[in-house]
Every structure is written in C-alpha cells, then in structure tokens.
Design a protein around this motif. Sequence first.
Motif, mmCIF file in Angstrom:
data_model
loop_
_atom_site.group_PDB
_atom_site.id
_atom_site.type_symbol
_atom_site.label_atom_id
_atom_site.label_comp_id
_atom_site.label_asym_id
_atom_site.label_seq_id
_atom_site.Cartn_x
_atom_site.Cartn_y
_atom_site.Cartn_z
ATOM 1 N N GLY A 318 0.832 -1.188 0.000
ATOM 2 C CA GLY A 318 0.000 0.000 0.000
ATOM 3 C C GLY A 318 0.866 1.237 0.000
ATOM 4 N N HIS A 319 0.287 2.370 0.351
ATOM 5 C CA HIS A 319 1.072 3.600 0.414
ATOM 6 C C HIS A 319 0.524 4.523 1.493
ATOM 7 N N ALA A 320 1.428 5.314 2.058
ATOM 8 C CA ALA A 320 1.091 6.227 3.153
ATOM 9 C C ALA A 320 1.368 7.663 2.720
ATOM 10 N N THR A 321 0.355 8.509 2.795
ATOM 11 C CA THR A 321 0.457 9.910 2.397
ATOM 12 C C THR A 321 0.371 10.796 3.632
ATOM 13 N N LEU A 322 1.304 11.721 3.748
ATOM 14 C CA LEU A 322 1.303 12.669 4.866
ATOM 15 C C LEU A 322 0.391 13.840 4.501
#
Length: 366
Positions: A318-322
């Motif tokens: 997945g991916h994590a966005t700040l």
Amino acid sequence: MKPKTETELAEMVAGLSHPVRIAGGGTRGIGGPDATIHTVGLSGINLYEPGALTLVAQAGTPLAEIEAALEAEGQQLPFEPMDHRGLLGTGGEPTIGGVVAANISGPRRIQAGACRDFLLGVRYVDGNGQVIKNGGRVMKNVTGYDVVKLMAGSWGTLGILTEVSLKVLPKSESTATLAVQVSDAEDAVQAMSAALKSPFEVNGAAYDPQDGRTFLRIEGFSDSVSYRLGQLRSVLTGCGEVKEIPDPAGLWQDLRDVKPFQGLDGDVWRISVKPSAAPEVSRRLAADQLLFDWGGGLIWARVSQGTDLRARLGAFDGHATLVRAGADTIETLGQFQPEPAEVKALTRGLRQRFDPRGLFNPGLMG
C-alpha cells in the motif's frame, strides 16, 4: 499571479523563467516555490445539461457553486469529494479543478468510483504554454497517453487545468445507514466485507474505533432502500448489535471530512491498503487515533508530530500519504509515498514530456 482567461494563463506560462506553485482555492496549503499561479480567476460553469448528465466548468469554479447547480436539478457529484479545511485548519474555497487535480473522492468511492472515473475530458496548459484539449487536437508529446486519467491525481505537476468535463448522476431518493457495534478492527472489517460482498449495493462502509461502531450506507429509491436494509440486517447476523441511524446525512459528511480528527494536535496520515490487511496495518501504526473508510481500504491515522509513520509501518502492500504536518516534517518525510525506482523513472519521463522545463509544483510528488 491570477490569470482570468485560458489565453492569459498560456501566455503567462510561456513567459515563465522560474518554477511556480499551482494553487486553486488554497484549501490544501501545499508548499513549493513562492511564485504562485492561482486558478481561481478561471471560474464559471460553461455547460450543464441535466438530461445528458454532463457538466463542463472552468477549473477555478468553486465546488459549492457546482454542487448548488446540481442540487437545483436533483443531481450530484457521485464521488462525494472531501472538504479538507476542517482537518487542515485552512481557509479558502475548494475548486473543481483542485478536486480533479488531487482526485479527491469520498466514502461513495467504494461503489460509485473515484473522481477520475467521472472525468470525461480536460483542457489544460502544458509546460510550454500550449493549450491542450483532450479529444481535440493531439500534440505529438501526448500521443498515446490517457490524458484524462493522467491529469486526475497529478496535483498540477503535468499541467495547469483550465476546464473539466464531468459526468454527474441523480441524487438518491432515500438514504439509510446501519450502525454495527463491534469489538475491534477485525470484527469491523468482517462486517464491512460481508456487507460489501452482498448484492444490496452498500455504498458507504466506515469504522470509527473510538466510537466502536461500523457504519454501512444504502441509497436509492425508498422501497428499494427499505427492502435492502432489511436484507442487510440478515447478512450482518452475528457481527454485533445492529441499529439504524435516524438521520445519516451529517454522519457521512463527518466521516468524509474526518471530523473526529479536527481540532486535535498531531500529524495526520492517509494509508491505502487492502481491506483484509487493515487490522494488521492499523496495529503497526500504533496511532493515537484511527478512522477507517472504503471498507478498510483507507485508514486515517493521527500520530505525534514528526512521527515517521512509513518507517514505523515498514514494508507493506500500500502507500502512506502525509496529509497534515509541520513544514519541517513534510520537507523531511515527503508528502507522498516514495516510488520504486522503475515507477520513478516512468514518472520522470512523463513530466519531461508534459512539463519539459520543470515549472509546475517541483518536488511535490518526488
């Protein structure tokens, strides 16, 4: 810089000698060069045909203006765009160009689709100051690309949107929401998964761990909603106590805008994962506060300021966005998930073709 016409914008870009930040209504507060091109001067609905379910508007048109026009005809933007102002503590006015540029999509995405799925066409100014219209004249440097899909979610790094064409849909006659009392994230995801796999067209599935309830929404004609609601109760047998929410509209707006996090300290992250992985990923986050949407496919996390949540997560699918943090944290960690080398090379190649001089929002997406 606030151009009032597409031609003025094109001439402005053609004459640029330095990078610029692209801003719509200013609600997201993104960083970048001090020199800014604001698109709010490009405003107005150019075409709206309710019978054809089609709307064409200039990129700087306030989202509220578009929603009001649709409301008058009993229609809506199906992808339910989020309003970030409460979460980010910003002002300004959301614009339709900003919604498209960031592919902003709310709870209904799991059933209706994302913003990009309703985008029919675009006009934009590229890095050479040329006006490009999707479906119109084809420039040699964009031949072979699905320009509409590329522009949705590109955050202004490929071009400056001037006009968007959207498919709209009728508003539902009736809306109903069931709340399921659950004990943990595993039970919540199980309940949401059961509801979403059912044939009863659930178009909202969220979980608030602090509240301890999972929320499931059904929309449509009144008789259909009543029938499906009863059937859904049967599907949820064994998942926990089930109650109907009497007036669900405000609830889904609060979930859409992540209201439980508003006004609280800390950084806010947005993590996209497979719903089945959400319970394990949420444990690894060790967050102060969590909120699940899209059946568990989207996790909002509030953590202490300066936390490197990607390092805490480690490798995951997945991916994590700040989304919200101080300028130093954003500069150190980057807003978006770092891309694998092969994807980064592809992204660099696309930018070179669309913005060969590197003018638009440099550094924003890696």
